[in-house]
Write a protein that holds these residues in place. Structure first.
Motif, PDB file in Angstrom:
ATOM      1  N   UNK A   1       0.827  -1.203   0.000  1.00 34.66           N
ATOM      2  CA  UNK A   1       0.000   0.000   0.000  1.00 34.66           C
ATOM      3  C   UNK A   1       0.862   1.254   0.000  1.00 34.66           C
ATOM      4  N   UNK A   2       1.976   1.224   0.736  1.00 31.12           N
ATOM      5  CA  UNK A   2       2.875   2.381   0.765  1.00 31.12           C
ATOM      6  C   UNK A   2       3.490   2.624  -0.610  1.00 31.12           C
ATOM      7  N   UNK A   3       3.946   1.563  -1.263  1.00 33.63           N
ATOM      8  CA  UNK A   3       4.533   1.711  -2.605  1.00 33.63           C
ATOM      9  C   UNK A   3       3.492   2.208  -3.603  1.00 33.63           C
ATOM     10  N   UNK A   4       2.265   1.701  -3.504  1.00 37.85           N
ATOM     11  CA  UNK A   4       1.191   2.183  -4.387  1.00 37.85           C
ATOM     12  C   UNK A   4       0.978   3.681  -4.212  1.00 37.85           C
ATOM     13  N   UNK A   5       0.961   4.132  -2.942  1.00 39.15           N
ATOM     14  CA  UNK A   5       0.734   5.553  -2.674  1.00 39.15           C
ATOM     15  C   UNK A   5       1.866   6.407  -3.237  1.00 39.15           C
ATOM     16  N   UNK A   6       3.103   5.949  -3.094  1.00 37.36           N
ATOM     17  CA  UNK A   6       4.248   6.697  -3.605  1.00 37.36           C
ATOM     18  C   UNK A   6       4.209   6.761  -5.127  1.00 37.36           C
ATOM     19  N   UNK A   7       3.957   5.621  -5.772  1.00 45.37           N
ATOM     20  CA  UNK A   7       3.894   5.612  -7.235  1.00 45.37           C
ATOM     21  C   UNK A   7       2.772   6.513  -7.742  1.00 45.37           C
TER      22      UNK A   7
END
Length: 403
Positions: free
Chosen positions: A388-394
Motif C-alpha cells: 500500500x505504501x509503494x502504491x501511494x508513492x507511485x
C-alpha cells in the motif's frame, strides 16, 4: 524512478521502511538510502544503495542510571539527536547528494530526520514523510497528546514533550539557525504512516495526504534463528533497542516472576546488560541480547513489552496481547492507547515480580482482550503495509511527474 530515503540509524525508524524499499526495488525502481554505515547490510539486503552518514552515538543515560529523573535522560537524548542532525546539515552530505542526483522524491523520517525535508525543499523535489509512529496534523500533535497526560513518563510531573521542544529551541538559538521540531513538522504533501487509522488518535481529522498503511513487516536478514520451546504458554519479554533497555532490576524481577516453569520465557536483555549479572537462569527462561522478534511473536501468547511503536504493531499484527512497561514518553502514550483500546494492560507505579506475574496471567485469561486483539490483528493484516505504501508513492509521483 529514483527514490531517496533518509533516516537515523535506529531500528525503530529503519525497520518499518525496509519492506517498502524491497517492494519499490522489486517494482523496478532505484532506491538509495542515507543512514548509519553500521546498517549497510540491512540496507543493501533489500536492494538499496547506502549513502553513509556519521554514526549516531546516543549517550549511555537511561532510567536505570538516572532513576526517576526522566527529564535529564530525555534532555541528553534530544540534545544528541538535534546536534547530530545539525552536523549532517553542516557536513552537507544529504544536501549535496540530492543536488547532484536529483532523485524523483525524498522519503524522510518525519520523527527525527530534518535534513531530508530541508534538502528536498532546497532542490525542489517532492518530499514524502514516513511516520514510524503517530502522525501529526493541524488538529493533533504530540504536544496536545502530552498536555492530556499521555506523553508524561511515570513519576514525571513535567511535560517531557514540552521539555524536548524547548531543547530544540535553545540549541537552534545557539547555532544561529531555525528551530528544529523533532516531532511535528508541517505535513508533507504525502505522508506514509506505519500504523492503522484505528490506532491513530484524532483519526478522523487526517485527510487524503495521510495513508495509514499499518506495519510494514518483512524478513530481517540479520536477526538470527530461533526454535520455539515446547510445553506451556510462551511469554516474550523485551525493552527494545534504545539505551533505556539497560534495566537489570526489571529483568531479574521477570526471572523471579516466571522461574517456576509454567511459562516458557524468551527474555531479550539487549547489549548493555551482562547475562552474568542475572545469575543462573531457570531452564524455562531463555536469555539472549536479542531474539528474531517476528519469529518469536508468531508463537508468543503474551508480549511483556516497552511498547515502542514497531513492537506494538508487530505484536498486534500477530494477535499477541501486550502487557506494557513503557520506558520513555512516547511509549507511555502507546501503553495508554493499548489499555484504552482493550488490547492489554499498562503497568504503572513500582513493579514487583508478583505484580508482573499477575498482570501477565490476567491478560492471558481475559476473553475480552483476546477478542479485541483478534479484531485489531485483522485490521493490521488488511492495512496493506509495504504494498500500500509503494502504491501511494507511485500514484503520488506519477501525478507529479506526468501532470
Amino acid at each position: 524512478m529514483h527514490v531517496f530515503f533518509t533516516s537515523i540509524g535506529a531500528a525503530g525508524h529503519i525497520n518499518p521502511t525496509l519492506p517498502l524499499v524491497r517492494e519499490l526495488v522489486g517494482r523496478g525502481h532505484r532506491v538509495s538510502y542515507a543512514t548509519d554505515e553500521r546498517l549497510r547490510f540491512a540496507i543493501e539486503s533489500v536492494g538499496a544503495a547506502l549513502v553513509p552518514l556519521p554514526e549516531l552515538a546516543l549517550p549511555v543515560v537511561n532510567s536505570a542510571s538516572h532513576p526517576g529523573d526522566w527529564g535529564t535522560v530525555m534532555r541528553h537524548m534530544m540534545e544528541t539527536l538535534i546536534r547530530y542532525q545539525s552536523q549532517i546539515i553542516g557536513d552537507g552530505i544529504i544536501d549535496d547528494y540530492v543536488e547532484l542526483q536529483r532523485p524523483d522524491a525524498v522519503c524522510y523520517d518525519n520523527t527525527l530526520t530534518i535534513p531530508g525535508r530541508r534538502a528536498a525543499d532546497r532542490v525542489g523535489v517532492p518530499a514524502i514523510a514516513l511516520h514510524p509512529t503517530y502522525a501529526a496534523n493541524e488538529n493533533f500533535s504530540f504536544q496536545s497528546m502530552a498536555e492530556s497526560g499521555a506523553g508524561n513518563a511515570p513519576g514525571e510531573t513535567g511535560n517531557l514533550f514540552q521539555q524536548m521542544r524547548e531543547v530544540g529551541l535553545e540549541l537552534a538559538d545557539e547555532m544561529g539557525g531555525q528551530a528544529i521540531n523533532l516531532f511535528e513538522g508541517p505535513p508533507a504533501p504525502l505522508n506514509i504512516v506505519f500504523i492503522p487509522r484505528e490506532f491513530q488518535p484524532a483519526a478522523d481529522t487526517f485527510d487524503e495526504r495521510f495513508h495509514f498503511v499499518g506495519p510494514s513487516l518483512g524478513a530481517r536478514n540479520d536477526d538470527g534463528t530461533w526454535t520455539p520451546p515446547g510445553g506451556g504458554p510462551l511469554l516474550f519479554i523485551s525493552l527494545g533497542t534504545s539505551p533505556f533497555n539497560r534495566n537489570t532490576e526489571f529483568y531479574q524481577m521477570c526471572i523471579d516472576a516466571f522461574g517456576d516453569g509454567k511459562w516458557r520465557v524468551a527474555l531479550a536483555i539487549g547489549t548493555q546488560v551482562d547475562p552474568a549479572e542475572l545469575g543462573s537462569a531457570p531452564p524455562n527462561v531463555e536469555i539472549r541480547p536479542h531474539f528474531p522478534q517476528l519469529d518469536v511473536l508468531r508463537n508468543a501468547d503474551i508480549f511483556l513489552s516497552h511498547t515502542g511503536m514497531n513492537s506494538t504493531m508487530e505484536s498486534l499484527y500477530h494477535g499477541v496481547p501486550i502487557v506494557a512497561v513503557p520506558q520513555q514518553p512516547e511509549q507511555v502514550a502507546n501503553a495508554r492507547q493499548i489499555e484504552q483500546l482493550g488490547l492489554g494492560r499498562h503497568l504503572t507505579g513500582r513493579l514487583s515480580p508478583d505484580l508482573i506475574r499477575q498482570a501477565v496471567e490476567d491478560v492471558h485469561a481475559d476473553p475480552a482482550v483476546a477478542g479485541n486483539v483478534t479484531d485489531m490483528s485483522r485490521v493490521l493484516q488488511k492495512s496493506g503495509g509495504a504494498r500500500a505504501a509503494a502504491d501511494a508513492i507511485e500514484s503520488h509521483l506519477g501525478a507529479r511527474l506526468n501532470p
